[in-house]
Each structure stands twice: as structure tokens, then as C-alpha cells.
Design a protein around this motif. Structure first.
Motif, PDB file in Angstrom:
ATOM      1  N   LEU A 187      87.778  68.074   4.124  1.00  0.00           N
ATOM      2  CA  LEU A 187      87.842  69.462   4.567  1.00  0.00           C
ATOM      3  C   LEU A 187      89.239  70.024   4.368  1.00  0.00           C
ATOM      4  CD1 LEU A 187      85.870  69.033   7.911  1.00  0.00           C
ATOM      5  CD2 LEU A 187      85.039  70.130   5.822  1.00  0.00           C
ATOM      6  N   THR A 188      89.303  71.297   4.090  1.00  0.00           N
ATOM      7  CA  THR A 188      90.595  71.974   3.961  1.00  0.00           C
ATOM      8  C   THR A 188      90.938  72.633   5.291  1.00  0.00           C
ATOM      9  OG1 THR A 188      89.591  74.059   3.283  1.00  0.00           O
ATOM     10  CG2 THR A 188      90.137  72.461   1.514  1.00  0.00           C
ATOM     11  N   GLU A 189      92.189  73.029   5.448  1.00  0.00           N
ATOM     12  CA  GLU A 189      92.591  73.686   6.691  1.00  0.00           C
ATOM     13  C   GLU A 189      91.784  74.955   6.951  1.00  0.00           C
ATOM     14  OE1 GLU A 189      96.558  75.636   8.672  1.00  0.00           O
ATOM     15  OE2 GLU A 189      96.772  73.713   7.640  1.00  0.00           O
ATOM     16  N   PRO A 190      91.564  75.825   5.950  1.00  0.00           N
ATOM     17  CA  PRO A 190      90.739  77.016   6.219  1.00  0.00           C
ATOM     18  C   PRO A 190      89.319  76.659   6.673  1.00  0.00           C
ATOM     19  CG  PRO A 190      91.977  77.318   4.182  1.00  0.00           C
ATOM     20  CD  PRO A 190      92.171  75.894   4.606  1.00  0.00           C
ATOM     21  N   GLN A 191      88.742  75.586   6.104  1.00  0.00           N
ATOM     22  CA  GLN A 191      87.407  75.173   6.539  1.00  0.00           C
ATOM     23  C   GLN A 191      87.431  74.706   7.987  1.00  0.00           C
ATOM     24  OE1 GLN A 191      86.805  72.320   3.316  1.00  0.00           O
ATOM     25  NE2 GLN A 191      84.977  73.464   2.670  1.00  0.00           N
ATOM     26  N   VAL A 192      88.450  73.938   8.360  1.00  0.00           N
ATOM     27  CA  VAL A 192      88.539  73.444   9.740  1.00  0.00           C
ATOM     28  C   VAL A 192      88.764  74.604  10.705  1.00  0.00           C
ATOM     29  CG1 VAL A 192      89.803  71.950  11.326  1.00  0.00           C
ATOM     30  CG2 VAL A 192      89.283  71.148   9.026  1.00  0.00           C
ATOM     31  N   LEU A 193      89.560  75.586  10.298  1.00  0.00           N
ATOM     32  CA  LEU A 193      89.746  76.774  11.142  1.00  0.00           C
ATOM     33  C   LEU A 193      88.408  77.482  11.366  1.00  0.00           C
ATOM     34  CD1 LEU A 193      93.074  78.152   9.622  1.00  0.00           C
ATOM     35  CD2 LEU A 193      92.762  77.229  11.933  1.00  0.00           C
ATOM     36  N   GLU A 194      87.599  77.584  10.313  1.00  0.00           N
ATOM     37  CA  GLU A 194      86.271  78.185  10.428  1.00  0.00           C
ATOM     38  C   GLU A 194      85.390  77.351  11.361  1.00  0.00           C
ATOM     39  OE1 GLU A 194      82.861  80.544   9.887  1.00  0.00           O
ATOM     40  OE2 GLU A 194      84.957  80.988   9.454  1.00  0.00           O
ATOM     41  N   ILE A 195      85.423  76.029  11.195  1.00  0.00           N
ATOM     42  CA  ILE A 195      84.634  75.143  12.052  1.00  0.00           C
ATOM     43  C   ILE A 195      85.046  75.304  13.508  1.00  0.00           C
ATOM     44  CG2 ILE A 195      84.265  72.696  12.642  1.00  0.00           C
ATOM     45  CD1 ILE A 195      84.361  72.182   9.544  1.00  0.00           C
ATOM     46  N   LEU A 196      86.348  75.310  13.779  1.00  0.00           N
ATOM     47  CA  LEU A 196      86.831  75.471  15.155  1.00  0.00           C
ATOM     48  C   LEU A 196      86.395  76.803  15.749  1.00  0.00           C
ATOM     49  CD1 LEU A 196      90.368  73.888  14.808  1.00  0.00           C
ATOM     50  CD2 LEU A 196      88.527  73.066  16.288  1.00  0.00           C
ATOM     51  N   SER A 197      86.441  77.836  14.945  1.00  0.00           N
ATOM     52  CA  SER A 197      86.015  79.147  15.416  1.00  0.00           C
ATOM     53  C   SER A 197      84.530  79.132  15.780  1.00  0.00           C
ATOM     54  CB  SER A 197      86.287  80.183  14.324  1.00  0.00           C
ATOM     55  OG  SER A 197      85.810  81.439  14.711  1.00  0.00           O
ATOM     56  N   ARG A 198      83.739  78.480  14.953  1.00  0.00           N
ATOM     57  CA  ARG A 198      82.302  78.433  15.207  1.00  0.00           C
ATOM     58  C   ARG A 198      81.965  77.477  16.357  1.00  0.00           C
ATOM     59  NH1 ARG A 198      80.117  78.486   9.101  1.00  0.00           N
ATOM     60  NH2 ARG A 198      78.135  77.996  10.096  1.00  0.00           N
ATOM     61  N   ILE A 199      82.769  76.426  16.536  1.00  0.00           N
ATOM     62  CA  ILE A 199      82.600  75.557  17.702  1.00  0.00           C
ATOM     63  C   ILE A 199      82.850  76.377  18.970  1.00  0.00           C
ATOM     64  CG2 ILE A 199      83.734  73.696  19.002  1.00  0.00           C
ATOM     65  CD1 ILE A 199      84.054  72.209  16.301  1.00  0.00           C
ATOM     66  N   SER A 230      82.355  79.393  19.368  1.00  0.00           N
ATOM     67  CA  SER A 230      81.232  80.316  19.548  1.00  0.00           C
ATOM     68  C   SER A 230      79.958  79.597  19.980  1.00  0.00           C
ATOM     69  CB  SER A 230      80.958  81.065  18.240  1.00  0.00           C
ATOM     70  OG  SER A 230      82.081  81.816  17.868  1.00  0.00           O
ATOM     71  N   GLY A 231      80.028  78.248  20.056  1.00  0.00           N
ATOM     72  CA  GLY A 231      78.885  77.487  20.550  1.00  0.00           C
ATOM     73  C   GLY A 231      78.015  76.836  19.500  1.00  0.00           C
ATOM     74  N   GLU A 232      78.444  76.848  18.237  1.00  0.00           N
ATOM     75  CA  GLU A 232      77.620  76.230  17.193  1.00  0.00           C
ATOM     76  C   GLU A 232      77.628  74.708  17.331  1.00  0.00           C
ATOM     77  OE1 GLU A 232      76.846  76.809  12.443  1.00  0.00           O
ATOM     78  OE2 GLU A 232      77.974  78.295  13.573  1.00  0.00           O
ATOM     79  N   ASP A 233      76.498  74.081  16.987  1.00  0.00           N
ATOM     80  CA  ASP A 233      76.357  72.630  17.175  1.00  0.00           C
ATOM     81  C   ASP A 233      76.904  71.835  15.976  1.00  0.00           C
ATOM     82  OD1 ASP A 233      73.615  71.533  15.570  1.00  0.00           O
ATOM     83  OD2 ASP A 233      73.771  73.703  15.909  1.00  0.00           O
ATOM     84  N   ASN A 234      77.204  70.558  16.236  1.00  0.00           N
ATOM     85  CA  ASN A 234      77.793  69.671  15.232  1.00  0.00           C
ATOM     86  C   ASN A 234      76.895  69.497  14.011  1.00  0.00           C
ATOM     87  OD1 ASN A 234      79.772  69.347  17.142  1.00  0.00           O
ATOM     88  ND2 ASN A 234      79.477  67.152  17.412  1.00  0.00           N
ATOM     89  N   LYS A 235      75.596  69.312  14.246  1.00  0.00           N
ATOM     90  CA  LYS A 235      74.681  69.012  13.152  1.00  0.00           C
ATOM     91  C   LYS A 235      74.644  70.123  12.110  1.00  0.00           C
ATOM     92  CE  LYS A 235      69.997  67.608  12.064  1.00  0.00           C
ATOM     93  NZ  LYS A 235      68.634  67.408  12.518  1.00  0.00           N
ATOM     94  N   SER A 236      74.505  71.357  12.545  1.00  0.00           N
ATOM     95  CA  SER A 236      74.429  72.457  11.579  1.00  0.00           C
ATOM     96  C   SER A 236      75.754  72.639  10.839  1.00  0.00           C
ATOM     97  CB  SER A 236      73.996  73.755  12.260  1.00  0.00           C
ATOM     98  OG  SER A 236      74.944  74.161  13.219  1.00  0.00           O
ATOM     99  N   LEU A 237      76.875  72.472  11.558  1.00  0.00           N
ATOM    100  CA  LEU A 237      78.186  72.574  10.906  1.00  0.00           C
ATOM    101  C   LEU A 237      78.368  71.451   9.880  1.00  0.00           C
ATOM    102  CD1 LEU A 237      80.369  73.526  13.992  1.00  0.00           C
ATOM    103  CD2 LEU A 237      79.947  74.964  11.979  1.00  0.00           C
ATOM    104  N   GLU A 255      76.047  69.796   8.224  1.00  0.00           N
ATOM    105  CA  GLU A 255      75.198  70.048   7.055  1.00  0.00           C
ATOM    106  C   GLU A 255      75.813  71.108   6.148  1.00  0.00           C
ATOM    107  OE1 GLU A 255      71.336  70.946   8.641  1.00  0.00           O
ATOM    108  OE2 GLU A 255      70.974  68.850   9.213  1.00  0.00           O
ATOM    109  N   GLU A 256      76.295  72.182   6.743  1.00  0.00           N
ATOM    110  CA  GLU A 256      76.862  73.272   5.948  1.00  0.00           C
ATOM    111  C   GLU A 256      78.130  72.859   5.201  1.00  0.00           C
ATOM    112  OE1 GLU A 256      78.848  77.679   6.531  1.00  0.00           O
ATOM    113  OE2 GLU A 256      77.351  76.998   7.998  1.00  0.00           O
ATOM    114  N   PHE A 257      78.994  72.058   5.859  1.00  0.00           N
ATOM    115  CA  PHE A 257      80.273  71.693   5.249  1.00  0.00           C
ATOM    116  C   PHE A 257      80.220  70.359   4.492  1.00  0.00           C
ATOM    117  CE2 PHE A 257      81.517  74.966   8.225  1.00  0.00           C
ATOM    118  CZ  PHE A 257      82.487  75.663   7.525  1.00  0.00           C
ATOM    119  N   GLY A 258      79.050  69.711   4.480  1.00  0.00           N
ATOM    120  CA  GLY A 258      78.876  68.499   3.697  1.00  0.00           C
ATOM    121  C   GLY A 258      79.635  67.293   4.214  1.00  0.00           C
TER     122      GLY A 258
END
Length: 179
Positions: free
Chosen positions: A111-123, A125-132, A134-137
Motif C-alpha cells: 500500500l502507498t501512503e495515499p491509499q493508507v490515508l484513504e483506508i484510515l478515513s474510511r475506517i 467512517s465505519g467501513e469494515d476490514n473485509k470490504s477495504l 478486497e478493494e485494496f487487494g
């Protein structure tokens, strides 16, 4: 004594000897963090600890079996020594193995830093680990480690939910890892 010979025989069948390093590389059951494991008397045990006990002697409670060779699945007793968590940490630092990932380093995360920033933002917001995952591979455990602050520690989600990069955060305190 027959129990010791039994596990040694089972381990040798699944071991490759690296002639250049002398490492006895157990390649059958490897833990998520790279240690060889073997079932003995119904318990899964790290093979380097079995090796030390069989060839060198008792391991006192709370003491680690460390690798001089820095190869976690090696069980050559000549490569093993006893130490405290601090001894193990000092050994790592003395060998230059305490390098943390920085952009441009030869160690490249998936993962790149921008991807992790996006993941943290979505975490946040309440998004679950599994969907994140799958999306980020990546594996769900990778997302879990980001969520728990075990990886990408330089990025944080303050209580406001806004993701901050390392530049906006105070420098982290570095200490010996728990083993």
C-alpha cells in the motif's frame, strides 16, 4: 529421549540445509511472522526453541531464543542464543535491522501512503476490514493492523476523524518491541 529423536527426525525431513550460511531451514509449517513450527505432544512449538532445548539445555521462563543468523525458520543450534527482549532488540539495532519504512527505501509495502490515508478515513467512517481488504487487494489482517496502529504508525486518525500524515504528528517514541 525418543520424543526428542522423533521430532528431530520429522523436522529433518522438512529441512533444507543452506550450505553458505549453515542455516537449517525448516520449510513446512511457518507462522505468520516467519518462525518454523512443529507439533509435539499436541502443542505447536517454535522449532528453534525445541532445538535449543534439545541441543543446548533448558530455556528459563521469560527468556527468548534468539537467532545469530537472523533467519527465523533456522533451527541450527549453533545459530541460537538465549537473551532478554532487550538483548534481542539491541541485537537487531546493532545489525541495522531496525529500519522503518520510509518513502524511497528499498523495502516497498503493497500500500502507498495515499491509499493508507484513504483506508484510515474510511475506517473512521465505519467501513469494515473485509470490504477495504478486497478493494485494496490486501489481506484483512493488513487492514486490521492499520486499524490497530500496528503498521503505518506515522499516520493517525485523531478523535476528530481527520487523517493526519507524519508531518502533522509529533515524532513517535521508539522502544523495544514486545516479543
Amino acid at each position: 529421549m525418543s520424543d526428542i529423536l522423533n521430532w528431530i527426525e520429522r523436522a529433518m525431513v522438512r529441512t533444507e540445509i543452506d550450505r553458505s550460511s549453515g542455516c537449517w531451514l525448516y520449510n513446512y509449517d511457518i507462522s505468520h511472522n516467519g518462525y518454523g513450527r512443529l507439533d509435539v505432544d499436541g502443542k505447536r512449538v517454535r522449532i528453534h526453541r525445541l532445538s535449543y532445548g534439545a541441543f543446548k539445555g533448558e530455556i528459563p521462563e521469560g527468556v527468548l531464543v534468539c537467532h545469530r543468523c537472523d533467519v527465523r525458520n533456522c533451527w541450527n543450534p549453533n545459530h541460537l542464543f538465549l537473551g532478554t527482549p532487550q538483548d534481542n532488540f539491541d541485537d537487531m539495532v546493532s545489525k541495522g535491522r531496525n529500519i522503518l519504512y520510509t518513502p524511497g527505501s528499498p523495502i516497498s509495502p503493497k500500500l502507498t501512503e495515499p491509499q493508507v490515508l484513504e483506508i484510515l478515513s474510511r475506517i473512521a467512517s465505519g467501513e469494515d476490514n473485509k470490504s477495504l481488504a478486497e478493494e485494496f487487494g490486501v489481506a484483512g489482517s493488513s487492514i486490521s493492523k492499520i486499524r490497530k496502529g500496528k503498521t503505518w504508525k506515522k499516520l493517525t486518525v485523531p478523535s476528530s476523524g481527520q487523517v493526519m500524515s507524519a508531518e502533522a504528528c509529533p515524532p513517535p517514541h521508539v522502544s523495544a518491541p514486545s516479543i
